[in-house]
Design a protein around this motif. Sequence first.
Motif, PDB file in Angstrom:
ATOM      1  N   LEU A  54       0.792  -1.120   0.094  1.00  0.00           N
ATOM      2  CA  LEU A  54       0.008   0.100  -0.155  1.00  0.00           C
ATOM      3  C   LEU A  54       1.049   1.293   0.030  1.00  0.00           C
ATOM      4  O   LEU A  54       0.135   2.311  -0.257  1.00  0.00           O
ATOM      5  N   VAL A  62      -7.483  -1.717  -5.164  1.00  0.00           N
ATOM      6  CA  VAL A  62      -6.731  -2.820  -4.542  1.00  0.00           C
ATOM      7  C   VAL A  62      -7.814  -3.888  -4.236  1.00  0.00           C
ATOM      8  O   VAL A  62      -8.930  -3.466  -3.775  1.00  0.00           O
ATOM      9  N   ALA A  78      -6.536   1.289   3.005  1.00  0.00           N
ATOM     10  CA  ALA A  78      -6.451   1.601   1.449  1.00  0.00           C
ATOM     11  C   ALA A  78      -7.226   2.776   0.985  1.00  0.00           C
ATOM     12  O   ALA A  78      -6.936   3.575   0.181  1.00  0.00           O
ATOM     13  N   VAL A  85     -11.525  -0.067  -3.411  1.00  0.00           N
ATOM     14  CA  VAL A  85     -11.288  -1.337  -2.756  1.00  0.00           C
ATOM     15  C   VAL A  85     -12.195  -2.429  -3.259  1.00  0.00           C
ATOM     16  O   VAL A  85     -13.736  -2.143  -3.306  1.00  0.00           O
TER      17      VAL A  85
END
Length: 356
Positions: A54, A62, A78, A85
């Motif tokens: 990260l 991600v 994140a 995400v």
Amino acid sequence: MIGVGWAGHQHADAYAAHPDVELAGIAGLEEGVRAQLASRHGVERHVARWEELLEDDGLDVVSVAVPTFLHAPITVAALERGLHVLSEKPIARTPEEAARMVEAARGAGRVLDVAFNHRQRGDIQTLKRVIDAGRLGTPYYAKAWWLRRTGIPTLGSWFTSADKAGGGPLLDIGVHVLDYSLFLLGQPRITAVSASTYDLLGSAGFGSGPGMEKSGATGAKTFDVEDLATVFMRLEDGGTLLVEASWAAHRTAGDEFGITIYGTEGGAELIVRDMEEIGSLRIFTDEAGVAAETTLSPPAGTGHHAVVADFVEKVRNRGGDNGSNAVELARIVDACYRSAAECREVRLGDDPPAGS
Ligand SMILES: NC(=O)c1ccc[n+]([C@@H]2O[C@H](COP(=O)([O-])OP(=O)(O)OC[C@H]3O[C@@H](n4cnc5c(N)ncnc54)[C@H](O)[C@@H]3O)[C@@H](O)[C@H]2O)c1
């Protein structure tokens, strides 16, 4: 991509196949597996821990495919770094953790999506079209299940620890059953649940799935989750949904999930054995006073490829529900566990969630 277990491989393969995505980095604790996955997709950057990945600049999104206790911390970190995400299911161990993830997405103005690949199956999508076309009339009763004879994802792995997984088969595979059932029924609200859970086989050391090795197994054989859950659910439209989820039971060999639905004009039965790509899908109707049965041959779905394509589309349009459907599922599962622990029906909306 964070996590290189079964789920992580599905995500990585789907991103690699997407024409508009560059797979930029992979994190996972198993160096050999990670290196192999990275080399398969021509990814140079691969590291052990998620925190390290990260820190990279230039990431847009991600995927989080790690043990469930890590979903919330990784997702929140994140989102706070401005990434979108895609989390694996279940969204988190508890509704409270899940709510924190959704709040973080709203606060950051980023997309949070949760992978429910079963509703993307071709047989489920076909059945949905049959229902939406009115072939069953009004559905009023459904029974859905995912059952295995010996399918505990390894005794002593993170899956069998309540602290790490948040629950047993109800939260692991039952959440898929709940997701595809409510999708098929048109997302009715569940008003009350009455559940029983059992841990008689897993706690006695029976039912670990062969070929289901999972990360973090300690050899300690910890088993403090259920191995079977059964739930009676009342729907706001007066309908009933029964859900069964089990990793281990003295039943016919293998793995089976499915659903039967009874409606005013017809019924449906979908059975998927041993993760076959296309299940057996039959529709039962009454044709001019004669019982009729139609067998459908749906196309195969694309599972995680469809999940990833959907997520990319949501990122492009800043669309989607930002995980609120997944939070609702977490609330329902939590109510089921409370119902089982307290031996009573739990009404959703009446009771505060556990721990609040
Ligand atoms: N959608 C589906 O059909 C499906 C199927 C299986 C699993 N899952 C979900 O996917 C998630 C992972 O399950 P799995 O079966 O792949 O588990 P797994 O145990 O096989 O893999 C977990 C991965 O997470 C990695 N990991 C753990 N701690 C880490 C850390 N600190 N930094 C970086 N990586 C770390 C491990 O190294 C491993 O690669 C779970 O939430 C599970 O519920 C979803």
